[in-house]
Scaffold this motif. Structure first.
Motif, PDB file in Angstrom:
ATOM      1  N   THR A   8       0.855  -1.187   0.000  1.00  0.00           N
ATOM      2  CA  THR A   8       0.000   0.000   0.000  1.00  0.00           C
ATOM      3  C   THR A   8       0.895   1.243   0.000  1.00  0.00           C
ATOM      4  O   THR A   8       1.810   1.361   0.805  1.00  0.00           O
ATOM      5  CB  THR A   8      -0.907   0.035   1.241  1.00  0.00           C
ATOM      6  N   LYS A  10       0.927   5.577  -0.358  1.00  0.00           N
ATOM      7  CA  LYS A  10       0.096   6.779  -0.327  1.00  0.00           C
ATOM      8  C   LYS A  10       0.772   7.927  -1.085  1.00  0.00           C
ATOM      9  O   LYS A  10       1.988   8.079  -1.030  1.00  0.00           O
ATOM     10  CB  LYS A  10      -0.165   7.197   1.123  1.00  0.00           C
ATOM     11  N   ASP A  40       6.731   4.979   2.480  1.00  0.00           N
ATOM     12  CA  ASP A  40       6.229   3.828   1.731  1.00  0.00           C
ATOM     13  C   ASP A  40       7.286   3.271   0.786  1.00  0.00           C
ATOM     14  O   ASP A  40       7.178   2.135   0.324  1.00  0.00           O
ATOM     15  CB  ASP A  40       4.952   4.192   0.984  1.00  0.00           C
ATOM     16  N   THR A  96     -11.944  11.245   2.889  1.00  0.00           N
ATOM     17  CA  THR A  96     -12.061   9.969   3.614  1.00  0.00           C
ATOM     18  C   THR A  96     -11.151   9.936   4.848  1.00  0.00           C
ATOM     19  O   THR A  96     -10.010  10.381   4.785  1.00  0.00           O
ATOM     20  CB  THR A  96     -11.699   8.808   2.658  1.00  0.00           C
ATOM     21  N   SER A 123       1.958   7.471   7.203  1.00  0.00           N
ATOM     22  CA  SER A 123       2.041   8.375   6.062  1.00  0.00           C
ATOM     23  C   SER A 123       2.804   9.616   6.518  1.00  0.00           C
ATOM     24  O   SER A 123       2.950   9.846   7.715  1.00  0.00           O
ATOM     25  CB  SER A 123       0.641   8.766   5.593  1.00  0.00           C
ATOM     26  N   GLY A 129      -0.359   6.312  11.585  1.00  0.00           N
ATOM     27  CA  GLY A 129       0.257   5.027  11.891  1.00  0.00           C
ATOM     28  C   GLY A 129      -0.756   3.976  12.318  1.00  0.00           C
ATOM     29  O   GLY A 129      -0.467   3.125  13.152  1.00  0.00           O
ATOM     30  N   VAL A 130      -1.950   4.034  11.755  1.00  0.00           N
ATOM     31  CA  VAL A 130      -3.009   3.111  12.166  1.00  0.00           C
ATOM     32  C   VAL A 130      -3.530   2.224  11.030  1.00  0.00           C
ATOM     33  O   VAL A 130      -4.169   1.203  11.283  1.00  0.00           O
ATOM     34  CB  VAL A 130      -4.217   3.861  12.775  1.00  0.00           C
ATOM     35  N   VAL A 131      -3.285   2.607   9.797  1.00  0.00           N
ATOM     36  CA  VAL A 131      -3.885   1.886   8.669  1.00  0.00           C
ATOM     37  C   VAL A 131      -3.471   0.405   8.628  1.00  0.00           C
ATOM     38  O   VAL A 131      -4.321  -0.464   8.433  1.00  0.00           O
ATOM     39  CB  VAL A 131      -3.618   2.609   7.331  1.00  0.00           C
TER      40      VAL A 131
ATOM     41  N   ILE B 111     -11.830   7.475  15.160  1.00  0.00           N
ATOM     42  CA  ILE B 111     -10.617   7.599  15.958  1.00  0.00           C
ATOM     43  C   ILE B 111      -9.885   8.899  15.630  1.00  0.00           C
ATOM     44  O   ILE B 111      -9.813   9.313  14.469  1.00  0.00           O
ATOM     45  CB  ILE B 111      -9.675   6.387  15.740  1.00  0.00           C
TER      46      ILE B 111
HETATM   47  C1  LIG Z   1      -3.265  16.301   9.032  1.00  0.00           C
HETATM   48  C2  LIG Z   1      -4.219  15.156   8.974  1.00  0.00           C
HETATM   49  C3  LIG Z   1      -4.826  14.686  10.139  1.00  0.00           C
HETATM   50  C4  LIG Z   1      -5.723  13.627  10.083  1.00  0.00           C
HETATM   51  N1  LIG Z   1      -6.316  13.179  11.240  1.00  0.00           N
HETATM   52  C5  LIG Z   1      -7.179  12.141  11.176  1.00  0.00           C
HETATM   53  C6  LIG Z   1      -7.811  11.616  12.356  1.00  0.00           C
HETATM   54  O1  LIG Z   1      -7.568  12.097  13.476  1.00  0.00           O
HETATM   55  N2  LIG Z   1      -8.684  10.597  12.229  1.00  0.00           N
HETATM   56  C7  LIG Z   1      -8.957  10.017  11.026  1.00  0.00           C
HETATM   57  O2  LIG Z   1      -9.729   9.067  10.990  1.00  0.00           O
HETATM   58  N3  LIG Z   1      -8.378  10.467   9.885  1.00  0.00           N
HETATM   59  C8  LIG Z   1      -7.503  11.516   9.931  1.00  0.00           C
HETATM   60  N4  LIG Z   1      -6.899  11.966   8.785  1.00  0.00           N
HETATM   61  C9  LIG Z   1      -7.168  11.278   7.522  1.00  0.00           C
HETATM   62  C10 LIG Z   1      -6.216  10.111   7.347  1.00  0.00           C
HETATM   63  O3  LIG Z   1      -4.886  10.541   7.522  1.00  0.00           O
HETATM   64  C11 LIG Z   1      -6.360   9.509   5.972  1.00  0.00           C
HETATM   65  O4  LIG Z   1      -7.666   9.136   5.773  1.00  0.00           O
HETATM   66  C12 LIG Z   1      -5.600   8.309   5.703  1.00  0.00           C
HETATM   67  O5  LIG Z   1      -5.285   7.963   4.396  1.00  0.00           O
HETATM   68  C13 LIG Z   1      -5.199   7.284   6.715  1.00  0.00           C
HETATM   69  O6  LIG Z   1      -4.332   7.745   7.681  1.00  0.00           O
HETATM   70  P1  LIG Z   1      -2.799   8.156   7.474  1.00  0.00           P
HETATM   71  O7  LIG Z   1      -2.614   8.844   6.197  1.00  0.00           O
HETATM   72  O8  LIG Z   1      -2.443   8.904   8.684  1.00  0.00           O
HETATM   73  O9  LIG Z   1      -2.135   6.772   7.336  1.00  0.00           O
HETATM   74  P2  LIG Z   1      -1.173   5.941   8.289  1.00  0.00           P
HETATM   75  O10 LIG Z   1      -1.963   5.050   9.145  1.00  0.00           O
HETATM   76  O11 LIG Z   1      -0.155   6.817   8.923  1.00  0.00           O
HETATM   77  O12 LIG Z   1      -0.487   5.135   7.100  1.00  0.00           O
HETATM   78  C14 LIG Z   1       0.201   3.930   7.257  1.00  0.00           C
HETATM   79  C15 LIG Z   1       0.339   3.260   5.931  1.00  0.00           C
HETATM   80  O13 LIG Z   1      -0.932   2.951   5.406  1.00  0.00           O
HETATM   81  C16 LIG Z   1      -0.904   3.024   3.981  1.00  0.00           C
HETATM   82  N5  LIG Z   1      -1.863   4.036   3.507  1.00  0.00           N
HETATM   83  C17 LIG Z   1      -2.460   5.015   4.199  1.00  0.00           C
HETATM   84  N6  LIG Z   1      -3.278   5.721   3.398  1.00  0.00           N
HETATM   85  C18 LIG Z   1      -3.202   5.174   2.155  1.00  0.00           C
HETATM   86  C19 LIG Z   1      -3.794   5.437   0.888  1.00  0.00           C
HETATM   87  N7  LIG Z   1      -4.673   6.443   0.724  1.00  0.00           N
HETATM   88  N8  LIG Z   1      -3.460   4.680  -0.167  1.00  0.00           N
HETATM   89  C20 LIG Z   1      -2.589   3.648  -0.019  1.00  0.00           C
HETATM   90  N9  LIG Z   1      -1.991   3.350   1.141  1.00  0.00           N
HETATM   91  C21 LIG Z   1      -2.288   4.087   2.226  1.00  0.00           C
HETATM   92  C22 LIG Z   1       0.501   3.368   3.605  1.00  0.00           C
HETATM   93  O14 LIG Z   1       1.225   2.186   3.393  1.00  0.00           O
HETATM   94  C23 LIG Z   1       0.994   4.086   4.844  1.00  0.00           C
HETATM   95  O15 LIG Z   1       2.389   4.065   4.976  1.00  0.00           O
HETATM   96  C24 LIG Z   1      -6.002  13.032   8.851  1.00  0.00           C
HETATM   97  C25 LIG Z   1      -5.385  13.487   7.693  1.00  0.00           C
HETATM   98  C26 LIG Z   1      -4.500  14.537   7.740  1.00  0.00           C
HETATM   99  C27 LIG Z   1      -3.844  14.991   6.476  1.00  0.00           C
END
Ligand SMILES: Cc1cc2nc3c(=O)[nH]c(=O)nc-3n(C[C@H](O)[C@H](O)[C@H](O)COP(=O)(O)OP(=O)(O)OC[C@H]3O[C@@H](n4cnc5c(N)ncnc54)[C@H](O)[C@@H]3O)c2cc1C
Ligand SMILES: Cc1cc2nc3c(=O)[nH]c(=O)nc-3n(C[C@H](O)[C@H](O)[C@H](O)COP(=O)(O)OP(=O)(O)OC[C@H]3O[C@@H](n4cnc5c(N)ncnc54)[C@H](O)[C@@H]3O)c2cc1C
Lengths: 262, 320
Positions: A8, A10, A40, A96, A123, A129-131, B111
């Motif tokens: 995955t 981003k 990534d 999303t 990301s 750091g939850v995905v 969350i």
């Molecule tokens: C500043 C900011 C704050 C946010 N706060 C929140 C919040 O409090 N709660 C909430 O529910 N959402 C929040 N979001 C939205 C959330 O960040 C995105 O929906 C998201 O894609 C998942 O979280 P992450 O990017 O932090 O991914 P993380 O969990 O940090 O990503 C870990 C890994 O997951 C994979 N991944 C993540 N997103 C994708 C993608 N779109 N396509 C492919 N692989 C992917 C990658 O491998 C990545 O390295 C926030 C977004 C931003 C920009």
């Protein structure tokens, strides 16, 4: 034997640019260049290494959920050496949250077929750091996350997770979801040959209907979280800067004392 | 009054400071009920009670140590079913965020991670987050389900608020996934005797300018004169001069101390992401143009090999 790895990746706004929010309090993606989230690249690298070290027939698919430009992130991963790519793109995905993102990713991973999912540790924009943990929960497979070392052998994934209190050795049977840290090993640079080859590699495009998902399950409408405000942090008031001409240490001690740190 | 679940981070019964901060924040939105799992869980009750926990739910089983994350999610889910809380608060450690995320998904809730402040609101708790390397502050809330929020260390001052802290045993049935990821080995980290990086009131960091692992002794000496934790930039960590567990920044620890002293660190965006919310920032760098100086309350343009030992000596002299 064959091993299907889905990585995955981003597409994120460049952290060295001037990142900010749009009027609807989502990330403004127009003003700052995007790129493959640097963390990534480590996930792609580990997938390629597992492939290179395996006697099995390994196929590496890179998967992104993101706007049209997110193809750039896929191209970068393909030019590093991934075999094929999947791009989930749909206007209804705008806004999303993490739960929605993990839903779309999980559906796409299942549709693509997998034995192993590899993600980055976080990301570089949302940095939650939850995905990866959410993917493991949705797919009902083990999570082997935050690894600084990873290997796959005979249907088992093993790795090392360096935590605050201890360093742990982990083990799980495939299928599984892995995430790797930036301690897992430098990511390779795409070679010229890799860049040329990437142009011919397949990029599959799916939208929500291809994944049996509806608009209301994702996007701002489907989100479980609401952002009420985003304010730019006020610039710090200019501090005092002195040049050391032999008294720098003393002057700094004076400052620390004035602030009651000593 | 509504109850608020607080997940307890403890080592064999010794509660870590971020959990006590969560109890302070939890009291703003309800009555804290703590969940302490694994060996020593029941030993946490006294300190949790002193800090406002009306109840402490405990459960001990070997699964918590032998398998990754999921057994703790199962237990927290059982606690949610028992208490029907108004919110669930979890410390923002790497593991805490994973536990919180899986819990949120299971109970049909949203969350928010890495909150730096929390207050009661008309539509549920409002979380403050510091995003984009702390260049923006957002206020968010959870619109569906029971809010699950992870909170960064140093987000609130620990306050004593004596409450019953009545211990009761939580009944937990582990899910099929609980034993999916086995912990086959564990090497505990050796204690340096210095404060925990994320919890310390003062952090003294060294970067590429420190130029060698042996030179980190002068950074440590300064830290010790202030009772501080030692941090490092990724450049210093990648060079093998200091352990990765001490890295400050986007892929290291994020710290928010009262005082941060950066020595020989340029201030790249990824480093700033982990320290920009520090209350007072000080830097020593020989390059007057280094971006770190844009952040400082006090900066010294100079050679750290001159400035840092002189500073340490002066501090020790003043302590007399
Ligand atoms: C500043 C900011 C704050 C946010 N706060 C929140 C919040 O409090 N709660 C909430 O529910 N959402 C929040 N979001 C939205 C959330 O960040 C995105 O929906 C998201 O894609 C998942 O979280 P992450 O990017 O932090 O991914 P993380 O969990 O940090 O990503 C870990 C890994 O997951 C994979 N991944 C993540 N997103 C994708 C993608 N779109 N396509 C492919 N692989 C992917 C990658 O491998 C990545 O390295 C926030 C977004 C931003 C920009
Ligand atoms: C995805 C990603 C994640 C990252 N995560 C992190 C992270 O978590 N933490 C982190 O720190 N970095 C991180 N980085 C790396 C970051 O971009 C910088 O490369 C790093 O912070 C630089 O470290 P530095 O400031 O020590 O070194 P440099 O940028 O080389 O700066 C050294 C400084 O020391 C000064 N100096 C040299 N000698 C002396 C002397 N004798 N006296 C005084 N000053 C001196 C120089 O003037 C210079 O300003 C990440 C990068 C990426 C791409």
């Amino acid at each position: 034997m064959s091993l299907r790895i889905v990585v995955t990746v981003k597409y994120v706004p460049d952290a060295t640019g001037d990142r900010h929010f749009a009027d609807d309090l989502t990330v403004d993606r127009d003003d700052v260049d995007g790129l493959l989230s640097e963390l990534d690249e480590y996930a792609v690298e580990q997938a390629l290494q597992i492939s290179e070290n395996s006697d099995d027939d390994v196929e590496v698919t890179v998967l992104t959920v993101g706007p049209e430009d997110a193809k750039d992130a896929l191209r970068k991963a393909l030019s590093m050496g991934a075999d094929k790519a999947v791009h989930v793109e749909d206007d209804d995905l705008h806004g999303t949250d993490a739960l929605g993102t993990s839903l779309v990713l999980a559906k796409a991973i299942e549709k693509a077929g997998y034995d192993l999912v590899i993600s980055g540790m976080a990301s570089t924009d949302g940095t939650m750091g939850v995905v990866p943990a959410l993917l493991a929960e949705r797919l009902g497979v083990p999570q082997v996350t935050l690894l600084s070392e990873v290997s796959v052998e005979d249907g088992t994934v093993r790795g090392r997770r360096d935590g605050d209190a201890a360093s742990e050795q982990l083990e799980a049977s495939l299928p599984a979801v892995v995430s790797v840290t930036d301690q897992s090993g430098e990511a390779r640079y795409p070679s010229f040959k890799g860049i040329m080859a990437a142009k011919k590699k397949p990029v599959q495009a799916w939208d929500l209907s291809d994944l049996d998902l509806e608009a209301g399950q994702v996007g701002l409408e489907g989100a479980y979280t609401v952002v009420d405000s985003a304010t730019e942090r006020p610039a710090r008031t200019a501090g005092t800067i002195v040049k050391d001409e032999g008294e720098g240490g003393k002057q700094l001690a004076e400052f620390l004392a004035s602030q009651k740190f000593i | 009054m509504a109850e608020v679940l607080v997940y307890v981070d403890h080592v064999d019964g010794a509660v870590r400071k971020p959990t006590l901060e969560l109890l302070t924040l939890a009291r703003r939105i309800g009555e804290p009920v703590a969940v302490a799992l694994g060996a020593g869980g029941a030993d946490t009750a006294a300190v949790l009670g002193e800090h406002g926990a009306v109840k402490v739910l405990t459960h001990d089983a070997s699964e918590y140590a032998d398998y990754l994350v999921v057994p703790k999610v199962d237990a927290l889910q059982a606690a949610v079913a028992e208490v029907s809380p108004a919110a669930v608060l979890v410390p923002s450690s790497a593991e805490g965020k994973e536990i919180a995320a899986r819990l949120a998904l299971r109970i049909g809730s949203g969350i928010i991670t890495d909150a730096v402040d929390l207050e009661a609101g008309d539509a549920g708790p409002v979380a403050t987050q510091s995003v984009f390397a702390a260049s923006f502050t957002t206020k968010s809330r959870i619109s569906k389900g029971t809010p699950v929020i992870t909170v960064k260390p140093n987000s609130a001052a620990v306050e004593a608020a004596p409450a019953a802290g009545a211990v009761s045993e939580l009944s937990v049935t582990f899910s099929a996934q609980a034993t999916g990821t086995k912990v086959t080995g564990r090497t505990p980290r050796e204690s340096t005797g210095r404060p925990e990086l994320t919890e310390a009131a003062i952090v003294v960091s060294g970067g590429r300018g420190v130029n060698g692992s042996e030179n980190f002794a002068i950074i440590e000496a300064l830290a010790d004169s202030l009772g501080a934790a030692v941090g490092a930039s990724r450049a210093a960590v990648d060079a093998g001069w200091y352990p990765h567990t001490n890295q400050v920044g986007q892929t290291g620890k994020s710290v928010s101390p009262q005082l941060y002293i950066a020595n020989g660190i340029s201030g790249a965006i990824q480093h700033r992401a982990g320290m920009q919310t520090s209350k007072t920032i000080v830097a020593v760098n020989k390059d007057a143009e280094a971006p770190i100086f844009d952040l400082v309350d006090y900066g010294v343009v100079g050679d750290l090999f001159d400035v840092v030992p002189a500073l340490t000596e002066e501090i020790n002299a003043r302590k007399g």
